[in-house]
Design a protein around this motif. Structure first.
Motif, PDB file in Angstrom:
ATOM      1  N   GLU A 172      35.473  56.478  28.294  1.00 39.24           N
ATOM      2  CA  GLU A 172      36.621  55.580  28.170  1.00 39.24           C
ATOM      3  C   GLU A 172      36.566  54.414  29.152  1.00 39.24           C
ATOM      4  N   ASN A 173      35.617  54.475  30.088  1.00 44.67           N
ATOM      5  CA  ASN A 173      35.518  53.413  31.095  1.00 44.67           C
ATOM      6  C   ASN A 173      34.292  52.510  30.906  1.00 44.67           C
ATOM      7  N   VAL A 174      33.727  52.520  29.710  1.00 45.31           N
ATOM      8  CA  VAL A 174      32.535  51.710  29.438  1.00 45.31           C
ATOM      9  C   VAL A 174      32.813  50.229  29.677  1.00 45.31           C
ATOM     10  N   LEU A 175      33.934  49.727  29.167  1.00 41.22           N
ATOM     11  CA  LEU A 175      34.248  48.304  29.326  1.00 41.22           C
ATOM     12  C   LEU A 175      34.485  47.957  30.792  1.00 41.22           C
ATOM     13  N   VAL A 176      35.104  48.878  31.520  1.00 38.96           N
ATOM     14  CA  VAL A 176      35.308  48.663  32.955  1.00 38.96           C
ATOM     15  C   VAL A 176      33.962  48.513  33.645  1.00 38.96           C
ATOM     16  N   ARG A 177      33.046  49.401  33.303  1.00 38.06           N
ATOM     17  CA  ARG A 177      31.709  49.381  33.914  1.00 38.06           C
ATOM     18  C   ARG A 177      31.009  48.050  33.637  1.00 38.06           C
ATOM     19  N   LEU A 178      31.092  47.575  32.399  1.00 36.54           N
ATOM     20  CA  LEU A 178      30.437  46.321  32.034  1.00 36.54           C
ATOM     21  C   LEU A 178      31.046  45.137  32.783  1.00 36.54           C
ATOM     22  N   ARG A 179      32.376  45.122  32.909  1.00 36.71           N
ATOM     23  CA  ARG A 179      33.029  44.004  33.594  1.00 36.71           C
ATOM     24  C   ARG A 179      32.680  43.988  35.087  1.00 36.71           C
ATOM     25  N   VAL A 180      32.622  45.182  35.685  1.00 34.27           N
ATOM     26  CA  VAL A 180      32.283  45.240  37.116  1.00 34.27           C
ATOM     27  C   VAL A 180      30.839  44.801  37.333  1.00 34.27           C
ATOM     28  N   GLN A 181      29.936  45.219  36.445  1.00 31.74           N
ATOM     29  CA  GLN A 181      28.542  44.797  36.567  1.00 31.74           C
ATOM     30  C   GLN A 181      28.411  43.290  36.389  1.00 31.74           C
ATOM     31  N   GLU A 182      29.184  42.720  35.485  1.00 30.73           N
ATOM     32  CA  GLU A 182      29.178  41.262  35.322  1.00 30.73           C
ATOM     33  C   GLU A 182      29.671  40.581  36.602  1.00 30.73           C
ATOM     34  N   GLY A 183      30.683  41.182  37.244  1.00 35.56           N
ATOM     35  CA  GLY A 183      31.188  40.645  38.501  1.00 35.56           C
ATOM     36  C   GLY A 183      30.136  40.662  39.587  1.00 35.56           C
ATOM     37  N   MET A 184      29.304  41.704  39.605  1.00 31.28           N
ATOM     38  CA  MET A 184      28.217  41.778  40.584  1.00 31.28           C
ATOM     39  C   MET A 184      27.243  40.625  40.383  1.00 31.28           C
ATOM     40  N   VAL A 185      26.918  40.342  39.135  1.00 31.89           N
ATOM     41  CA  VAL A 185      25.978  39.244  38.846  1.00 31.89           C
ATOM     42  C   VAL A 185      26.567  37.909  39.290  1.00 31.89           C
ATOM     43  N   VAL A 186      27.862  37.716  39.025  1.00 28.31           N
ATOM     44  CA  VAL A 186      28.510  36.456  39.366  1.00 28.31           C
ATOM     45  C   VAL A 186      28.607  36.264  40.876  1.00 28.31           C
ATOM     46  N   HIS A 187      28.942  37.332  41.616  1.00 28.85           N
ATOM     47  CA  HIS A 187      29.245  37.190  43.039  1.00 28.85           C
ATOM     48  C   HIS A 187      28.078  37.532  43.968  1.00 28.85           C
ATOM     49  N   ILE A 188      27.280  38.531  43.594  1.00 30.70           N
ATOM     50  CA  ILE A 188      26.225  39.011  44.488  1.00 30.70           C
ATOM     51  C   ILE A 188      24.891  38.313  44.242  1.00 30.70           C
ATOM     52  N   ALA A 189      24.535  38.103  42.964  1.00 30.49           N
ATOM     53  CA  ALA A 189      23.225  37.519  42.644  1.00 30.49           C
ATOM     54  C   ALA A 189      22.988  36.169  43.329  1.00 30.49           C
TER      55      ALA A 189
END
Length: 232
Positions: free
Chosen positions: A119-136
């Motif tokens: 049930e948290n698949v979309l949450v996981r995808l959004r957080v991973q996208e946030g990592m790319v935006v902020h950390i990369a």
């Protein structure tokens, strides 16, 4: 001016709810926490809770974003320390994040159990996208420094940070799933260490450094996760 005060009050109350939820995570684990638990802990109404978070999944996403933001602060501090060469700063980042996770093992394990729930698949995808935006971009900046001084050798410093994050997420997925398996035999730990070695080798290749230059997690930390508590 009034709007600024309201925004500050909103951010403060939201932070208070997140802090209370983190306390509950240590005591009960995310799966066992209900919205009522959070409401009782903070002593707010149900309507007030939904003013800040539309669902329990939104609360989880905010906790994960908060964790990512804490990692970002660590990375920014490390990158700004120009007394160390880029390769040492990158390794220092890996080591610091590893120690930070071990220091709050129960909290991290509770988040991980929820991280992989269907049930948290979309949450996981959004957080991973946030990592790319902020950390990369921060990693790209550090890698570009290393390329300029001749310690990193890659033709793609502008995207190498994203590639490293992809490897980190992949290794983290494999590592985390292994934590929730009951087997703690020497053979299992050896298999995990071999998997980590493969990811380490991949990062060395991405950055064009000699084999064995970088490691995402050391053997002592790996064994602390699997031998001294694990996720059983």
């Amino acid at each position: 001016m009034a709007r600024t005060v309201n925004e500050q009050e909103y951010a403060l109350k939201r932070s208070e709810i997140l802090a209370a939820t983190r306390k509950l995570l240590y005591r009960k684990g995310y799966d066992q926490i209900t919205i009522k638990d959070v409401i009782d802990e903070v002593q707010i109404s149900k309507g007030a809770f939904y003013h800040y978070f539309e669902s329990k999944q939104a609360l989880l996403e905010a906790l994960l974003d908060q964790t990512r933001a804490e990692s970002e602060v660590m990375l920014r501090d490390i990158i700004s320390d120009t007394s160390l060469p880029p390769v040492a700063r990158l390794q220092h980042f890996f080591d610091t994040v590893g120690r930070w996770k071990v220091a709050q093992k129960e909290y991290v394990l509770s988040l991980l159990r929820s991280w992989y729930a269907d049930e948290n698949v979309l949450v996981r995808l959004r957080v991973q996208e946030g990592m790319v935006v902020h950390i990369a971009p921060l990693l790209n900046h550090l890698i570009a420094e290393g390329v300029a001084e001749g310690t990193f050798h890659t033709a793609f410093p502008d995207v190498a940070g994203q590639m490293i994050l992809t490897l980190l997420v992949g290794m983290g997925d494999t590592f985390a799933k292994a934590l929730f398996v009951a087997d703690r035999s020497a053979a299992t730990i050896a298999q995990i260490e071999r998997m980590i070695a493969a990811y380490n080798d991949a990062i060395d290749r991405v950055l064009g450094v000699p084999a064995g230059t970088l490691h995402l997690i050391d053997e002592a930390t790996t064994r602390e996760w699997f031998v001294l508590g694990g996720a059983a």
